[in-house]
Write a protein that holds these residues in place. Structure first.
Motif, mmCIF file in Angstrom:
data_model
loop_
_atom_site.group_PDB
_atom_site.id
_atom_site.type_symbol
_atom_site.label_atom_id
_atom_site.label_comp_id
_atom_site.label_asym_id
_atom_site.label_seq_id
_atom_site.Cartn_x
_atom_site.Cartn_y
_atom_site.Cartn_z
ATOM 1 N N VAL A 44 87.301 17.499 21.740
ATOM 2 C CA VAL A 44 85.925 17.981 21.608
ATOM 3 C C VAL A 44 85.004 17.267 22.590
ATOM 4 N N VAL A 45 85.220 15.958 22.769
ATOM 5 C CA VAL A 45 84.405 15.186 23.718
ATOM 6 C C VAL A 45 84.570 15.719 25.136
ATOM 7 N N LEU A 46 85.815 16.042 25.514
ATOM 8 C CA LEU A 46 86.059 16.572 26.859
ATOM 9 C C LEU A 46 85.384 17.928 27.061
ATOM 10 N N ILE A 47 85.506 18.825 26.103
ATOM 11 C CA ILE A 47 84.889 20.157 26.219
ATOM 12 C C ILE A 47 83.374 20.043 26.285
ATOM 13 N N ARG A 48 82.816 19.217 25.391
ATOM 14 C CA ARG A 48 81.354 19.029 25.405
ATOM 15 C C ARG A 48 80.887 18.428 26.725
ATOM 16 N N GLY A 49 81.638 17.458 27.238
ATOM 17 C CA GLY A 49 81.257 16.822 28.492
ATOM 18 C C GLY A 49 81.266 17.792 29.663
ATOM 19 N N PHE A 50 82.294 18.672 29.726
ATOM 20 C CA PHE A 50 82.372 19.644 30.819
ATOM 21 C C PHE A 50 81.214 20.640 30.744
ATOM 22 N N ALA A 51 80.965 21.161 29.536
ATOM 23 C CA ALA A 51 79.878 22.133 29.382
ATOM 24 C C ALA A 51 78.525 21.508 29.717
ATOM 25 N N ALA A 52 78.306 20.272 29.269
ATOM 26 C CA ALA A 52 77.038 19.591 29.550
ATOM 27 C C ALA A 52 76.889 19.317 31.043
ATOM 28 N N SER A 53 77.982 18.918 31.694
ATOM 29 C CA SER A 53 77.926 18.627 33.130
ATOM 30 C C SER A 53 77.596 19.877 33.937
ATOM 31 N N ALA A 54 78.245 21.006 33.605
ATOM 32 C CA ALA A 54 77.996 22.255 34.333
ATOM 33 C C ALA A 54 76.551 22.725 34.147
ATOM 34 N N LEU A 55 76.067 22.695 32.901
ATOM 35 C CA LEU A 55 74.694 23.139 32.646
ATOM 36 C C LEU A 55 73.685 22.173 33.254
ATOM 37 N N ASP A 56 74.004 20.875 33.224
ATOM 38 C CA ASP A 56 73.139 19.863 33.833
ATOM 39 C C ASP A 56 72.983 20.130 35.336
ATOM 40 N N THR A 57 74.107 20.383 36.014
ATOM 41 C CA THR A 57 74.080 20.619 37.461
ATOM 42 C C THR A 57 73.285 21.873 37.797
ATOM 43 N N TYR A 58 73.550 22.959 37.079
ATOM 44 C CA TYR A 58 72.863 24.222 37.349
ATOM 45 C C TYR A 58 71.365 24.104 37.109
ATOM 46 N N THR A 59 70.993 23.573 35.939
ATOM 47 C CA THR A 59 69.568 23.471 35.594
ATOM 48 C C THR A 59 68.826 22.549 36.546
ATOM 49 N N GLY A 60 69.428 21.384 36.826
ATOM 50 C CA GLY A 60 68.778 20.440 37.741
ATOM 51 C C GLY A 60 68.583 21.023 39.128
ATOM 52 N N ALA A 61 69.613 21.713 39.651
ATOM 53 C CA ALA A 61 69.517 22.288 40.993
ATOM 54 C C ALA A 61 68.452 23.382 41.053
ATOM 55 N N LYS A 62 68.397 24.236 40.045
ATOM 56 C CA LYS A 62 67.401 25.315 40.031
ATOM 57 C C LYS A 62 65.983 24.762 39.883
ATOM 58 N N LEU A 63 65.821 23.757 39.033
ATOM 59 C CA LEU A 63 64.509 23.130 38.875
ATOM 60 C C LEU A 63 64.049 22.509 40.192
ATOM 61 N N LEU A 64 64.955 21.819 40.858
ATOM 62 C CA LEU A 64 64.614 21.158 42.114
ATOM 63 C C LEU A 64 64.245 22.178 43.185
ATOM 64 N N LEU A 65 65.020 23.246 43.277
ATOM 65 C CA LEU A 65 64.734 24.286 44.265
ATOM 66 C C LEU A 65 63.363 24.903 44.014
ATOM 67 N N GLN A 66 63.072 25.196 42.744
ATOM 68 C CA GLN A 66 61.785 25.810 42.405
ATOM 69 C C GLN A 66 60.621 24.883 42.753
ATOM 70 N N PHE A 67 60.762 23.598 42.429
ATOM 71 C CA PHE A 67 59.668 22.650 42.671
ATOM 72 C C PHE A 67 59.483 22.413 44.172
ATOM 73 N N ARG A 68 60.598 22.321 44.906
ATOM 74 C CA ARG A 68 60.496 22.155 46.350
ATOM 75 C C ARG A 68 59.808 23.363 46.997
ATOM 76 N N ALA A 69 60.181 24.555 46.534
ATOM 77 C CA ALA A 69 59.563 25.760 47.081
ATOM 78 C C ALA A 69 58.060 25.779 46.804
ATOM 79 N N ARG A 70 57.679 25.334 45.621
ATOM 80 C CA ARG A 70 56.252 25.298 45.267
ATOM 81 C C ARG A 70 55.496 24.293 46.134
ATOM 82 N N LEU A 71 56.104 23.124 46.363
ATOM 83 C CA LEU A 71 55.471 22.131 47.227
ATOM 84 C C LEU A 71 55.378 22.637 48.666
ATOM 85 N N PHE A 72 56.453 23.280 49.141
ATOM 86 C CA PHE A 72 56.456 23.808 50.505
ATOM 87 C C PHE A 72 55.375 24.874 50.673
ATOM 88 N N GLN A 73 55.269 25.734 49.674
ATOM 89 C CA GLN A 73 54.225 26.763 49.714
ATOM 90 C C GLN A 73 52.842 26.125 49.784
#
Length: 614
Positions: free
Chosen positions: A92-121
């Motif tokens: 269970v720890v392994l499954i939870r860790g993989f799911a959390a890591s994937a969602l963490d990476t996706y959410t963090g990358a999208k948030l960063l892209l959005q904020f960078r685009a807003r600053l650039f604008q």
């Protein structure tokens, strides 16, 4: 630490979370996955307790687990239960860790892209005075590095912080149920940790801010030196630039060393405090086992929970310290978003489709922020289709005059009118579409020639691009290139000669087909042979357009209808023969309005161009 610091930090957290609003569902999912680690952490020591008390010892299984193992199974059944629980928890720890890591990476990358685009604008829309003051590299640093604060806070800061808080609460509750006295002893370190965090937080914030400013300064030196590499090499100043970069980088290195010292001191004090709490709990726990108030397995379970209790407690304090870097970045990023541009678009602006090209300056004064007055009481008026030449010594205010017309800046006093209406009454994007600009140094992007020409009108087809190049006398040299219009021009167009770059800039202006043309010394950096070809294209380009030509070469101004001379920020209208009398070579014929014939116009007052040419 200042009294308002916690409130300021909460305000920054709030702004970052508001910026992350589109991804709140993702953050909520990530939070749930992290909270799932709390019961998993609570269950982790159970197999060890079963082995010690129920396999090696003679105690019966707890009622909550007794139903799983038949009474006849004895210690073997209890051992199988402990092994089964260990494997199940690991899966269970392994499954939870993989799911959390994937969602963490996706959410963090999208948030960063959005904020960078807003600053650039935002950075693109800020006034030139801001960029003149702050510098381009600092803006790049804030977009590229300071923007990461939203990822660090919303994903890697708040979520682990909340998870640690829930874990801490669960550990306290269970430890209290096993042995209340031990729980109290363990929690006695909490006030000390809180005080340590408050003492170190402000020092960390200041040092992180200093470090980011030092890194931005070193990055500016690097970009400046590499951007002017031809000049550096020509003067043999590679060693000097290297030393300048190293000196500024050392400031950042010193800040990093101070941060390491502060963090090391903080971690050391926290570690000593937690070690003291653990030692006290162990001392009391051994006495409880000796008195029979606590089994050995329960003591081991309590000590395991204490380790996990101190883990989130230490994580909370560590996160508060680590987040000072993110908050320092967030302050710098939001400073860009909070910057008020000098050129502000009104709420009641009107659209403009295609101007006729009538331009008027009425008693215009201008001064750069923090500087002296650049233009004084400038007034003139030109009819649609007029060709206006602008001359004067370097630094007199010629380019500033044009920058005001395009509304890169707003005048301090006076009015600038286009077709009889204040520039500030028009939508800014629509107003800028009325101008085609050919600068002194043509700015090309590191793409193909076709894409550079089409920058003026991205939707243009290839035929329109080729026609614009023909009219700019650029088609012949482009056709001789191996890849033709698909030839890559290199960074800033450095794969082409100055004359070739200038003709591409003219082709871009032809393609834009704007009613007002601005030529800022377009022939100053080319040879006389190339100049004739460019002058021919310029003459074609100016037909039917109101044109403003800044030039030092008289040949560039031969077709001008009106000649304006800017000197020390003041404007005069040059009449027939005055260019020659000013010692700048042969002059075209001009008609003066409001001054004595054959000399300088009297006041810098109203002047109207005559479009008759001799």
């Amino acid at each position: 630490m200042s009294p308002g610091a916690p409130a300021r930090d909460l305000g920054l957290y709030g702004r970052l979370l508001v910026e992350a609003r589109p991804y709140w569902p993702h953050i909520a999912g990530l939070l749930l996955l992290n909270l799932l680690s709390v019961p998993l952490a609570l269950a982790a020591p159970l197999p060890l307790k079963i082995v010690v008390d129920n396999v090696l010892g003679s105690h019966a299984l707890p009622a909550s687990l007794a139903w799983i193992v038949p009474e006849t199974a004895g210690s073997t059944g209890a051992l199988m239960l402990a092994i089964g629980l260990t494997l199940a928890l690991a899966g269970v720890v392994l499954i939870r860790g993989f799911a959390a890591s994937a969602l963490d990476t996706y959410t963090g990358a999208k948030l960063l892209l959005q904020f960078r685009a807003r600053l650039f604008q935002r950075v693109q829309r800020l006034s030139f005075s801001y960029h003149d003051r702050v510098g381009v590299t600092d803006s790049i640093y804030r977009i590229q590095y300071d923007a990461q604060s939203i990822q660090w806070v919303a994903v890697q800061g708040v979520i682990p912080f909340v998870t640690a808080a829930f874990t801490l609460a669960g550990m306290i509750l269970i430890t209290w149920q096993i042995d209340g006295q031990l729980a109290l002893v363990a929690l006695a370190v909490s006030p000390i940790l809180f005080i340590l965090t408050r003492l170190f937080r402000s020092r960390l914030r200041r040092e992180w801010t200093t470090l980011k400013e030092a890194e931005s300064s070193a990055m500016a030196t690097l970009q400046e030196s590499l951007g002017a590499l031809r000049v550096v090499k020509a003067f043999g100043q590679e060693g000097r630039e290297e030393q300048r970069f190293v000196t500024r980088s050392e400031n950042g290195l010193n800040s990093q060393l101070r941060l390491t010292l502060i963090n090391g001191s903080f971690d050391g004090l926290v570690g000593i405090t937690i070690a003291g709490g653990t030692a006290a709990a162990l001392f009391i726990g051994v006495q409880h086992v000796a008195s029979g108030a606590l089994t050995l397995g329960s003591l081991l379970l309590v000590m395991a929970y204490l380790a996990q209790l101190y883990g989130p407690l230490q994580a909370i304090n560590r996160k508060i310290a680590d987040l000072q870097a993110s908050l320092a970045s967030a302050e710098r990023a939001f400073a860009v978003l909070d910057e008020v541009p000098d050129v502000v678009e009104r709420s009641d602006t009107v659209p403009i489709h295609r101007a006729t090209g009538a331009v008027a300056f009425r008693h215009v004064d201008f001064a750069y922020p923090g500087g002296g007055t650049v233009l004084h009481d400038v007034s003139f008026e030109v009819a649609p289709g007029t060709r206006v030449g602008i001359v004067g010594p370097t630094g007199a205010g010629k380019t500033t005059l044009i920058s005001l017309l395009v509304r890169f800046y707003d005048p301090v006093d006076g009015l600038i009118l286009l077709d009889g209406r204040d520039l500030r009454d028009y939508e800014l994007a629509g107003l800028r579409r009325q101008f085609a600009i050919v600068p002194q140094e043509s700015v090309l992007f590191s793409t193909s020639i076709a894409e550079n020409i089409a920058y003026a009108r991205p939707e243009a087809d290839h035929a329109a691009i080729v026609e614009a190049a023909r009219r700019a006398n650029a088609h012949d040299f482009i056709s001789r290139l191996p890849a033709g219009y698909d030839t890559l021009v290199g960074e800033r167009g450095m794969m082409l000669s100055g004359g070739e770059r200038q003709r591409i800039a003219l082709a871009r202006a032809f393609l834009k087909d704007a009613p007002i043309l601005i030529l800022d010394e377009p022939t100053s950096s080319i040879d006389t042979r190339t100049e004739s070809s460019i002058l021919e294209a310029m003459d074609e380009l100016m037909k039917g357009r109101t044109s403003f030509m800044i030039a030092h070469r008289p040949s560039t101004l031969e077709t001008a209808d009106l000649l304006l001379r800017v000197e020390a920020g003041r404007l005069t209208v040059m009449a027939e023969g005055s260019l020659a009398s000013a010692g700048e070579g042969p002059s075209p014929h001009f008609h003066e309005i409001g001054g004595s014939a054959g000399g300088w116009s009297g006041a810098p007052g109203r002047a109207v161009a005559s479009t008759e040419r001799s």
